[in-house]
Motif scaffolding. Structure first.
Motif, PDB file in Angstrom:
ATOM      1  N   GLU A  52       0.793  -1.304   0.069  1.00  0.00           N
ATOM      2  CA  GLU A  52       0.084   0.052   0.150  1.00  0.00           C
ATOM      3  C   GLU A  52       0.845   1.271  -0.053  1.00  0.00           C
ATOM      4  OE1 GLU A  52      -2.841  -0.008   3.277  1.00  0.00           O
ATOM      5  OE2 GLU A  52      -3.622  -2.245   2.450  1.00  0.00           O
ATOM      6  N   ALA A  53       1.925   1.286   0.797  1.00  0.00           N
ATOM      7  CA  ALA A  53       2.723   2.294   0.894  1.00  0.00           C
ATOM      8  C   ALA A  53       3.383   2.627  -0.507  1.00  0.00           C
ATOM      9  CB  ALA A  53       3.895   2.176   1.837  1.00  0.00           C
ATOM     10  N   ILE A  54       3.908   1.555  -1.285  1.00  0.00           N
ATOM     11  CA  ILE A  54       4.168   1.811  -2.511  1.00  0.00           C
ATOM     12  C   ILE A  54       3.595   2.236  -3.627  1.00  0.00           C
ATOM     13  CG2 ILE A  54       5.576   0.501  -4.387  1.00  0.00           C
ATOM     14  CD1 ILE A  54       6.801  -1.456  -2.339  1.00  0.00           C
ATOM     15  N   ASP A  55       2.196   1.589  -3.251  1.00  0.00           N
ATOM     16  CA  ASP A  55       1.272   2.134  -4.541  1.00  0.00           C
ATOM     17  C   ASP A  55       0.792   3.806  -4.218  1.00  0.00           C
ATOM     18  OD1 ASP A  55       0.645  -0.269  -5.511  1.00  0.00           O
ATOM     19  OD2 ASP A  55      -1.060  -0.646  -4.110  1.00  0.00           O
ATOM     20  N   GLU A  56       0.824   4.266  -3.022  1.00  0.00           N
ATOM     21  CA  GLU A  56       0.764   5.611  -2.674  1.00  0.00           C
ATOM     22  C   GLU A  56       1.796   6.394  -3.249  1.00  0.00           C
ATOM     23  OE1 GLU A  56       0.220   6.365   1.397  1.00  0.00           O
ATOM     24  OE2 GLU A  56      -1.346   4.809   1.701  1.00  0.00           O
ATOM     25  N   LEU A  57       2.976   5.927  -3.156  1.00  0.00           N
ATOM     26  CA  LEU A  57       4.175   6.836  -3.795  1.00  0.00           C
ATOM     27  C   LEU A  57       4.189   6.676  -5.187  1.00  0.00           C
ATOM     28  CD1 LEU A  57       7.023   5.210  -1.586  1.00  0.00           C
ATOM     29  CD2 LEU A  57       6.144   7.722  -1.469  1.00  0.00           C
ATOM     30  N   VAL A  58       3.810   5.800  -5.846  1.00  0.00           N
ATOM     31  CA  VAL A  58       3.505   5.535  -7.269  1.00  0.00           C
ATOM     32  C   VAL A  58       2.353   6.526  -7.710  1.00  0.00           C
ATOM     33  CG1 VAL A  58       2.624   4.085  -9.240  1.00  0.00           C
ATOM     34  CG2 VAL A  58       4.643   3.224  -7.641  1.00  0.00           C
TER      35      VAL A  58
END
Length: 56
Positions: free
Chosen positions: A19-25
């Motif tokens: 989820e954190a990576i999705d937000e950054l992307v």
């Protein structure tokens, strides 16, 4: 196909990192240049290894 990261899938650690990576992307702060699962799995492995070494 099995990967070394399969044991982390469907864990809370996997979900949080994914989820954190999705937000950054989504915010254009990060560009994934390899598969999402590989990135998440690698980070899960690194965090897990670090916690194990520290005895947590």
């Amino acid at each position: 196909m099995k990967t070394p990261y399969d044991l982390y899938k469907n864990t809370e650690l996997w979900n949080v990192i994914s989820e954190a990576i999705d937000e950054l992307v989504e915010n254009d702060d990060l560009e994934e240049r390899t598969t999402h699962d590989h990135i998440v799995g690698y980070l899960c492995q690194q965090v897990s290894s670090s916690l194990t070494e520290k005895g947590n």
